[in-house]
Design an enzyme around this catalytic site. Structure first.
Site, PDB file in Angstrom:
ATOM      1  N   PHE A  93      21.391  44.348 -35.736  1.00 53.17           N
ATOM      2  CA  PHE A  93      21.662  43.556 -34.542  1.00 53.17           C
ATOM      3  C   PHE A  93      22.806  42.578 -34.800  1.00 53.17           C
ATOM      4  CE2 PHE A  93      17.192  44.796 -34.428  1.00 53.17           C
ATOM      5  CZ  PHE A  93      17.121  45.415 -33.202  1.00 53.17           C
ATOM      6  N   CYS A 147      29.184  49.749 -30.124  1.00 50.56           N
ATOM      7  CA  CYS A 147      27.758  49.742 -29.772  1.00 50.56           C
ATOM      8  C   CYS A 147      27.487  49.931 -28.288  1.00 50.56           C
ATOM      9  CB  CYS A 147      27.115  48.436 -30.261  1.00 50.56           C
ATOM     10  SG  CYS A 147      26.955  48.328 -32.053  1.00 50.56           S
ATOM     11  N   GLU A 191      30.035  42.219 -34.309  1.00 55.20           N
ATOM     12  CA  GLU A 191      31.302  42.211 -35.041  1.00 55.20           C
ATOM     13  C   GLU A 191      32.001  40.876 -34.839  1.00 55.20           C
ATOM     14  OE1 GLU A 191      33.869  45.634 -34.695  1.00 55.20           O
ATOM     15  OE2 GLU A 191      32.149  46.918 -34.262  1.00 55.20           O
ATOM     16  N   LYS A 204      37.243  42.773 -28.979  1.00 52.26           N
ATOM     17  CA  LYS A 204      36.800  41.383 -28.932  1.00 52.26           C
ATOM     18  C   LYS A 204      37.535  40.610 -30.018  1.00 52.26           C
ATOM     19  CE  LYS A 204      32.798  40.294 -30.845  1.00 52.26           C
ATOM     20  NZ  LYS A 204      31.364  40.256 -31.207  1.00 52.26           N
ATOM     21  N   THR A 251      22.189  53.537 -35.493  1.00 49.53           N
ATOM     22  CA  THR A 251      21.550  53.605 -34.187  1.00 49.53           C
ATOM     23  C   THR A 251      21.311  55.062 -33.821  1.00 49.53           C
ATOM     24  OG1 THR A 251      22.688  51.582 -33.509  1.00 49.53           O
ATOM     25  CG2 THR A 251      21.749  52.952 -31.766  1.00 49.53           C
TER      26      THR A 251
END
Length: 436
Positions: free
Chosen positions: A151, A259, A154, A320, A122
């Site tokens: 895109f 990100c 994870e 997450k 990115t």
């Protein structure tokens, strides 16, 4: 019929390893290069240095088409295409640090045999034009250049690579665009081609919009807390609108990872550098920064305004579930704030690696959620690990000094937790006080 290529992937992190393994599974020969010896040693010995669902199996299944090296020259020597998948961390100004990109480009000065260089990292809009100019100055005018942003999320990045919503290819010449599209033959998703600058912008815009949806849900949650509405009912009904959809309309203690935080700040910095104040995105970032701090303050208020000498258990460290990535995780802010208030911090996470820096060097880590909660004055659910739904919460209530939960992900059933004797706090919902 697939035209088999030899692909050199620079970067053996979450993006590079998934990219390399997936290209190998599509039939290409892939060599992955990284500068971290420990990481390459693990890969050469049959291990995988990161956790990503299905990645270890994919690497094992395609071992005959995958090699790993520290040597840039070796990686490029027989390759047709170079994929740049290195990280672009934020600088103190919020801009993306492109030093690793330039290090890779610097290794390609003699690689005149290449068909194309593709950047998946990115990067700010305009990076491709600068890289193209540098390649031209270095005698690589005949080598194609493309932007192919990732895109993948994870936790299910392998699936996202093989079954994407779209494959975005930015190239200023049709032959390079065609080559990159051919590399993806076998991938179950549409290919969208455009110019390089637009492809670079797609990635930043997509992440900014997803982050906006989460921060919007958190703002609505705050209003729900003040008015007595239930944010779960609100976002569910809002998400049924086909114009809006339910995705990422989930309140919580904030987004993190590699990100959203980095890319949001980079887009804001890029706008500022152009003389434009991206006020909406600044607000999105501010809301997210406040979420873990609001959680600590609400917990403090519930504990009679005192966190000093309290013991707080944090369930979840990774940003997450399904990943061991702790970069920009809300848990770090939560732990730091609790420690600053004088609390003792316990923690549990099934995948996060051992962490030796503050605040985790001060926190005590436990093997199970129940062990972390035993004797605690309160618990904060930070990461929505599915294992937490299976905890023997009745035992936890009896083991805690005070059965108090702040559910930072609205993971559990409020009424059930109340029936077990917990004071149950969550995001955007009324506090339920134990009835047992």
């Amino acid at each position: 019929m697939l035209e088999k290529r030899r692909v050199a992937v620079f970067g053996a992190g979450y993006i590079g390893l998934v990219t390399g393994a997936c290209f190998a599974s599509l039939g290409h020969d892939v060599v992955v290069r990284d500068i971290q010896r420990e990481r390459i040693d693990i890969l050469q010995n049959g291990g995988v240095p990161i956790h990503e669902d299905g990645l270890a199996e994919l690497i094992a299944e395609n071992a005959d088409r995958l090699t790993f090296t520290l040597d840039a020259e070796e990686a490029v020597r027989e390759s047709d295409v170079v994929y740049v998948c290195v990280d672009t961390p934020p600088t103190p100004s919020g801009d993306a640090d492109l030093s690793r990109i330039w290090q890779v480009i610097g290794t390609l000065r003699e690689a005149r045999h290449l068909a194309a260089v593709v950047v998946k990292s990115t990067v700010p809009v305009g990076t491709g034009a600068r890289v193209r100019a540098a390649m031209d100055r270095g005698g690589l005018q005949h080598v194609g250049y493309a932007s192919n942003p990732e895109f993948t999320a994870e936790g299910h990045a392998v699936h996202d690579f093989m079954h994407p919503d779209r494959v975005v290819i930015g190239a200023d010449d049709p032959e390079t665009a065609k080559l990159v599209a051919q590399l993806h033959e076998g991938v179950d998703g549409p290919v969208v081609t455009m110019d390089v600058a637009s492809a670079e912008m797609v990635k930043l815009a997509a992440n900014a919009l997803l982050a906006t949806k989460i921060s919007f849900a958190n703002e609505i949650a705050t209003i729900c807390e003040a008015t007595g509405a239930d944010v779960e009912h609100v976002v569910h009904a809002v998400g049924l609108d086909h114009r809006l959809g339910p995705h990422y309309m989930k309140p919580g203690v904030g987004w993190g990872g590699s990100c959203f935080p980095k890319d949001s700040r980079a887009l804001r910095a890029m706008a500022s550098n152009s003389g434009y104040s991206f006020q909406m995105l600044s607000s999105v970032i501010e809301v997210n920064d406040l979420q873990p701090r609001r959680a600590v303050q609400r917990l403090k208020d519930e504990l009679d305004g005192v966190l000093a000498d309290r013991t707080i258990a944090l369930l979840g460290i990774a940003f997450k579930p399904g990943t061991d990535d702790v970069r920009e995780a809300p848990s770090t802010i939560l732990a730091s704030r609790l420690l600053a208030e004088g609390a003792a911090v316990r923690c549990w996470d099934p995948l996060a690696p051992p962490l030796e820096t503050a605040p985790w060097s001060v926190a005590t880590r436990y093997a199970t959620p129940l062990e972390a909660m035993t004797g605690a004055d309160a618990v904060i659910i930070v990461t929505e690990w599915p294992e937490l739904r299976e905890v023997a919460w009745e035992k936890a209530a009896a083991a805690m000094a005070r059965p108090l939960i702040f559910d930072g992900r609205n993971l559990l059933d409020a009424q059930q937790m109340g029936s077990l004797g917990f004071t149950y706090m969550s995001v955007g919902r009324r506090t339920v006080r134990g009835t047992a």
